[in-house]
Structures are given as C-alpha cells and as structure tokens.
Write a protein that holds these residues in place. Sequence first.
Motif, PDB file in Angstrom:
ATOM      1  N   ALA A  63      14.466  63.134 -28.439  1.00 43.21           N
ATOM      2  CA  ALA A  63      15.751  62.960 -28.410  1.00 43.21           C
ATOM      3  C   ALA A  63      16.358  61.544 -28.400  1.00 43.21           C
ATOM      4  O   ALA A  63      15.629  60.817 -27.787  1.00 43.21           O
ATOM      5  N   LEU A  64      17.180  61.441 -29.129  1.00 45.43           N
ATOM      6  CA  LEU A  64      18.052  60.123 -29.336  1.00 45.43           C
ATOM      7  C   LEU A  64      19.435  60.246 -28.715  1.00 45.43           C
ATOM      8  O   LEU A  64      20.430  61.005 -28.984  1.00 45.43           O
ATOM      9  N   VAL A  78      20.568  62.514 -17.383  1.00 41.06           N
ATOM     10  CA  VAL A  78      19.652  62.964 -18.679  1.00 41.06           C
ATOM     11  C   VAL A  78      18.174  62.295 -18.600  1.00 41.06           C
ATOM     12  O   VAL A  78      17.059  63.093 -18.663  1.00 41.06           O
ATOM     13  N   VAL A  79      18.117  60.973 -18.075  1.00 41.66           N
ATOM     14  CA  VAL A  79      16.812  60.453 -17.804  1.00 41.66           C
ATOM     15  C   VAL A  79      16.107  61.180 -16.654  1.00 41.66           C
ATOM     16  O   VAL A  79      15.202  61.527 -16.965  1.00 41.66           O
ATOM     17  N   ARG A  92      14.990  58.454 -26.218  1.00 46.10           N
ATOM     18  CA  ARG A  92      15.183  56.871 -26.408  1.00 46.10           C
ATOM     19  C   ARG A  92      16.888  56.835 -26.397  1.00 46.10           C
ATOM     20  O   ARG A  92      17.823  57.486 -26.780  1.00 46.10           O
ATOM     21  N   LEU A  93      17.004  55.735 -25.541  1.00 46.04           N
ATOM     22  CA  LEU A  93      18.511  55.304 -25.378  1.00 46.04           C
ATOM     23  C   LEU A  93      18.567  53.965 -26.293  1.00 46.04           C
ATOM     24  O   LEU A  93      17.870  53.002 -26.386  1.00 46.04           O
ATOM     25  N   VAL A  94      19.532  53.947 -27.077  1.00 49.15           N
ATOM     26  CA  VAL A  94      19.906  52.787 -27.976  1.00 49.15           C
ATOM     27  C   VAL A  94      21.406  52.298 -27.780  1.00 49.15           C
ATOM     28  O   VAL A  94      22.298  53.248 -28.019  1.00 49.15           O
ATOM     29  N   THR A 115      11.072  57.651 -21.226  1.00 49.40           N
ATOM     30  CA  THR A 115      12.442  57.214 -21.730  1.00 49.40           C
ATOM     31  C   THR A 115      12.191  55.780 -22.374  1.00 49.40           C
ATOM     32  O   THR A 115      11.517  55.122 -21.496  1.00 49.40           O
ATOM     33  N   ASP A 116      12.644  55.993 -23.407  1.00 52.98           N
ATOM     34  CA  ASP A 116      12.576  54.220 -24.194  1.00 52.98           C
ATOM     35  C   ASP A 116      13.861  53.851 -24.135  1.00 52.98           C
ATOM     36  O   ASP A 116      15.034  54.552 -24.423  1.00 52.98           O
TER      37      ASP A 116
END
Length: 122
Positions: A63-64, A78-79, A92-94, A115-116
């Motif tokens: 998921a992004l 969410v994390v 992944r959080l961007v 989580t990234d």
Amino acid sequence: MKSQIESINAVERWAFSKFDGLVGATSQIASQLAELNDNVELVANYPLKDEFEPPGDRDPRHALFVGSISRIRGVGEVVDAMSMVKEGRRFRLVGPMAHDGIEQRVEESPGRSRTDVVDVST
C-alpha cells in the motif's frame, strides 16, 4: 431548525449568484453551482473510483500513501494497523514529514517494521 437551514440556503444561493466565480470539487457540485452562477470551474483533486483504473501489474501486498505525512491525515493509525495485517505486506509513506510529532509516532508504532518512510522534506 428547518427555517434556519432554509434561511442559510437562501443566503448561500443569493451570495453564489453574486460571486465572480465558483469552484466545485465534484462534477455534481459544479453542476449545482452552475445553476446559480455562469462562471463555475471543476477542480477535482482526487481520483473518482470509476475514473481510476489501477495498473495491471500492481502488487496487492503493498500500500502506498503519497502526501503530507502528518497526524491529521491519520498516518499513525495506519502504521499501527500494519502490525495486524498478514506477513509479507508493506506500507510505504512518501511525502514531506510534518513537524507535529508524527515522526516519533511512526517510529514507536508496532507497525513500523512493515512500513517504509520516504521523507521528501527539503
């Protein structure tokens, strides 16, 4: 109460007809505003479900989130939830990291290991 709502609606309709222009966030809202003002623009800043087709090669295990990484957007929750999903799933959080304590919140979350984080703050 009903008369108050009707009064507010009447004031809105009058004001909308006097504005130089209006902006609607959905086509339905823009259509309704166009009945009150000739200068209406549609600015949809999100994909509508029936206008969005995910690519065929997407990986359902990932998921992004792209956007401001902040508490108000519910990123911490969410994390946290990532600790409850099946093995092999990643989040992944961007985006730019807000200065509202979210960085520490994410680091201390039980879902952090899945989580990234890509902080694009300048």
